[in-house]
Scaffold this motif. Structure first.
Motif, PDB file in Angstrom:
ATOM      1  N   CYS A  55       0.804  -1.236   0.000  1.00 46.47           N
ATOM      2  CA  CYS A  55       0.000   0.000   0.000  1.00 46.47           C
ATOM      3  C   CYS A  55       0.827   1.272   0.000  1.00 46.47           C
ATOM      4  O   CYS A  55       0.282   2.359   0.228  1.00 46.47           O
ATOM      5  N   GLY A  56       2.125   1.186  -0.227  1.00 50.41           N
ATOM      6  CA  GLY A  56       2.916   2.409  -0.312  1.00 50.41           C
ATOM      7  C   GLY A  56       4.390   2.109  -0.490  1.00 50.41           C
ATOM      8  O   GLY A  56       4.932   1.219   0.158  1.00 50.41           O
ATOM      9  N   GLU A  57       5.028   2.851  -1.327  1.00 47.21           N
ATOM     10  CA  GLU A  57       6.429   2.612  -1.694  1.00 47.21           C
ATOM     11  C   GLU A  57       7.365   2.644  -0.500  1.00 47.21           C
ATOM     12  O   GLU A  57       8.358   1.915  -0.461  1.00 47.21           O
ATOM     13  N   THR A  58       7.083   3.474   0.486  1.00 46.68           N
ATOM     14  CA  THR A  58       7.973   3.629   1.640  1.00 46.68           C
ATOM     15  C   THR A  58       7.489   2.867   2.872  1.00 46.68           C
ATOM     16  O   THR A  58       8.040   3.023   3.954  1.00 46.68           O
ATOM     17  N   ALA A  59       6.463   2.027   2.713  1.00 45.16           N
ATOM     18  CA  ALA A  59       5.823   1.382   3.871  1.00 45.16           C
ATOM     19  C   ALA A  59       6.756   0.442   4.614  1.00 45.16           C
ATOM     20  O   ALA A  59       6.540   0.169   5.804  1.00 45.16           O
ATOM     21  N   TRP A  60       7.785  -0.084   3.958  1.00 44.36           N
ATOM     22  CA  TRP A  60       8.696  -1.030   4.610  1.00 44.36           C
ATOM     23  C   TRP A  60      10.035  -0.384   4.945  1.00 44.36           C
ATOM     24  O   TRP A  60      11.023  -1.079   5.150  1.00 44.36           O
ATOM     25  N   GLY A  61      10.072   0.946   5.005  1.00 47.00           N
ATOM     26  CA  GLY A  61      11.238   1.625   5.545  1.00 47.00           C
ATOM     27  C   GLY A  61      12.229   2.173   4.547  1.00 47.00           C
ATOM     28  O   GLY A  61      13.145   2.902   4.937  1.00 47.00           O
ATOM     29  N   ASN A  62      12.094   1.841   3.272  1.00 41.27           N
ATOM     30  CA  ASN A  62      13.006   2.400   2.277  1.00 41.27           C
ATOM     31  C   ASN A  62      12.447   3.713   1.724  1.00 41.27           C
ATOM     32  O   ASN A  62      11.231   3.886   1.643  1.00 41.27           O
ATOM     33  N   PRO A  63      13.326   4.632   1.326  1.00 36.48           N
ATOM     34  CA  PRO A  63      12.841   5.900   0.770  1.00 36.48           C
ATOM     35  C   PRO A  63      12.309   5.721  -0.643  1.00 36.48           C
ATOM     36  O   PRO A  63      12.543   4.681  -1.289  1.00 36.48           O
ATOM     37  N   ALA A  64      11.610   6.715  -1.122  1.00 33.06           N
ATOM     38  CA  ALA A  64      11.133   6.698  -2.503  1.00 33.06           C
ATOM     39  C   ALA A  64      12.330   6.672  -3.460  1.00 33.06           C
ATOM     40  O   ALA A  64      13.358   7.304  -3.217  1.00 33.06           O
ATOM     41  N   VAL A  65      12.173   5.934  -4.556  1.00 31.55           N
ATOM     42  CA  VAL A  65      13.250   5.771  -5.530  1.00 31.55           C
ATOM     43  C   VAL A  65      13.422   7.063  -6.324  1.00 31.55           C
ATOM     44  O   VAL A  65      12.442   7.737  -6.664  1.00 31.55           O
TER      45      VAL A  65
END
Length: 626
Positions: A55-65
């Motif tokens: 449900c979101g690109e940063t949901a698992w702790g990595n920043p947006a690419v």
């Protein structure tokens, strides 16, 4: 039917539209074969735990690419990126329509890599498990409907991309981790077939695009034993995907007993089954079944998670060997990078996801050596500071400012000059390691280098010591820092330093005062022109009782001069006490019965010890304290 009738004008518009659309199939390209595409893939890397985060690109702790980050991946030597992606959380579950904003974001990230000539694999990953965890007859129809709907939309959005974009239909489809049943294989392979059919039906470049299909649980052995290729409308446009994490107790198990792997390292009983010969045999069988039949194979994921006590040299050896054995058998590899730093548990990161910098040069070099992609172009220069003094080391070209940044990577052959600058009160004593002497240090970065800079102290220092006394408790701290007594009761200070000591009594205690280099009960300030010692006295504070008509005393009271009851008190620190000629007398201190000399004593709230003595036979009885 609803009775709708075409007007002549509308009919003509539709006919013209049909004429305009008719040549599109002819205009679309026939893309290169899967074999030709695979031949161009040199080294692959996974953008893990990012677009597949739920449900979101940063949901698992990595920043947006970012584009800059993908540029760093390419610059490190990878020419292909696998992009795991989630879709289900971004889709309307009634219409199965993927959110347009999410499709646009995925397209943007694909373009970061595809736009600079990289090969990109885009998939439906775990995605909450709606497909991956259900190779079961009871789910087959509904899952295939959703699989077809999603891939129709994804393929349509990317239809005009050239052969450097590949689609991968699923990820690690499994019911469990045991041997698959006929049901598991049948349903899992139907998901592959639905994927191929949906993509091909969108036409354009998708009619000949290379597609990636997975074995059951992407397990190589299950592929060798059970896998059947989907049917396709065009020849030689499919790639088989497997994943490789053997042996599990070395690569993934966070409590695995295997801390080493490979012939150069100590044997580990739980991992003897999956050593070098095992890899050679397995990859050879994969080559014979598919690669030799013009069906390319990718290892879509592999790696070794970091954990406490894991041998990092053995980890690098494993990664190098996997790549070497894969390359020898024509298999293409994609390293799993989840963005977790190698200093942490479950770390796979090669790159810092914010800066793009390489955080695991050893792993990167090992992968490239194994894949046969030249000599690593960067080497690390590390500076260590030693000695009782302080100072900084700076580099030219820039990179090191130690200070805070004490290592940096430089291109092969770079000449790096280090300059040491001693701080006030220190001197630079010289270099060791890759340099010697006391001048500037110049190193040629044809390999990793380490240099030690030693700084000695030139300042005269004196020791300040604090001693705590009394029946109470508390702490003494200093400004400037150094003493926290507590536990640290001595410190050295440069000559002339003004040090202020502050005493803080603990609960149930009072500060009785300073002695030694200070007096009184306020803050204690000493000038460190010589060694100094200070004593801080803490007394118990109190809840003890009082008595009537007290006589204050210090040390010895003298004779009481009465056979009657008496009351004496002292506010001095009592380290010990006694009494004489107490025949028949009894005594309480602070309201607590005590025999002569018995400790501890309890102060009353006014800070005094009250000695209440009953009458006795002898008038010359006395109390003494020290």
């Amino acid at each position: 039917m609803n009775g709708f009738k075409w007007s002549p004008l509308r009919r003509n518009v539709v006919l013209w539209a049909a004429l305009l659309l008719a040549p599109i199939a002819a205009w679309s390209q026939t893309l290169p074969t899967a074999t030709q595409v695979a031949a161009q893939i040199q080294l692959g890397w996974n953008l893990g735990n990012t677009l597949e985060a739920q449900c979101g690109e940063t949901a698992w702790g990595n920043p947006a690419v970012t584009q800059a980050f993908i540029n760093s991946v390419k610059a490190a030597g990878f020419n292909s990126i696998r992009i795991p992606a989630a879709w289900d959380c971004h889709a309307n579950q009634s219409t199965m329509t993927i959110d347009a904003a999410w499709m646009a974001r995925v397209k943007q990230v694909v373009d970061y890599a595809h736009g600079q000539g990289m090969y990109v694999i885009l998939n439906i990953h775990w995605d909450g498990g709606w497909l991956e965890e259900h190779p079961l007859y009871s789910y087959q129809t509904a899952v295939n409907q959703k699989q077809s709907a999603y891939w129709t939309q994804i393929a349509t959005a990317f239809r005009d991309y050239n052969e450097r974009l590949l689609f991968a239909g699923t990820n690690e489809v499994h019911a469990d981790y045991g041997t698959p049943t006929t049901e598991h294989i049948t349903v899992q392979q139907s998901y592959n077939q639905t994927f191929v059919n949906a993509v091909r039906a969108t036409g354009g470049n998708n009619a000949s695009r290379t597609l990636v299909v997975q074995t059951y649980n992407t397990n190589a052995w299950h592929g060798l034993n059970y896998f059947t290729m989907p049917t396709d409308t065009i020849a030689n446009r499919l790639i088989v995907e497997i994943h490789h994490y053997d042996p599990y107790d070395f690569t993934l198990n966070p409590s695995g007993s295997c801390l080493y792997w490979g012939a150069p390292y100590p044997s580990q009983s739980a991992c003897t089954w999956a050593q070098e010969a095992y890899h050679d045999d397995l990859f050879s069988q994969v080559r014979n079944k598919w690669v030799n039949q013009n069906i390319p194979v990718i290892i879509g994921e592999y790696g070794v998670a970091t954990r406490a006590n894991l041998s990092l040299p053995a980890r690098q050896y494993y990664l190098e060997y996997v790549n070497r054995a894969a390359a020898a058998n024509g298999l293409k590899t994609y390293y799993w990078d989840n963005g977790v730093q190698p200093s942490q548990t479950n770390g796979f990161a090669i790159f810092d996801r914010n800066s793009g910098g390489v955080v695991d040069q050893g792993v990167l070099d090992a992968i490239k050596r194994g894949a046969g992609i030249g000599t690593p172009t960067n080497y690390t220069l590390t500076v260590t500071k030693a000695g009782a003094g302080s100072g900084t080391v700076a580099s030219s070209p820039s990179g090191i400012n130690c200070g805070g940044t004490c290592s940096a990577s430089y291109s092969n052959g770079t000449s790096v000059t280090l300059t040491a600058t001693a701080a006030s009160g220190s001197s630079f004593a010289g270099w060791s390691g890759a340099c010697s002497g006391t001048g500037t240090c110049t190193v040629a970065m044809t390999a990793a280098r380490s240099v030690t800079a030693t700084f000695n102290s030139t300042a005269t220092t004196f020791s300040l010591g604090v001693t705590k006394m009394g029946t109470g408790s508390g702490t003494v701290t200093s400004a400037p820092s150094g003493i926290n007594c507590g536990s640290t009761c001595t410190a050295n200070y440069a000559s002339g330093t003004s040090v202020t000591l502050t005493a803080t009594a603990a609960s149930g205690s009072t500060f009785g005062g300073w002695s030694g280099a200070c007096t009184g009960t306020g803050a204690c300030t000493v000038s460190m022109t010589a060694a100094r010692n200070v004593t801080a006295t803490f007394n118990t504070s109190g809840t003890g009782g009082t008595c009537s008509n007290p006589v204050s005393f210090t040390n010895n009271t003298g004779n009481f001069n009465t056979t009657g009851a008496v009351c004496y008190r002292t506010n001095q620190t009592v380290n010990g006490w006694g009494c004489s000629n107490f025949d028949g007398r009894t005594l309480t201190v602070g309201g607590q019965a005590r025999t002569c000399g018995q400790l501890p004593l309890t102060r009353s709230a006014d800070g005094y010890y009250y000695f209440s003595v009953t009458g006795g036979t002898y008038p010359w009885a006395s109390i003494y304290a020290w």
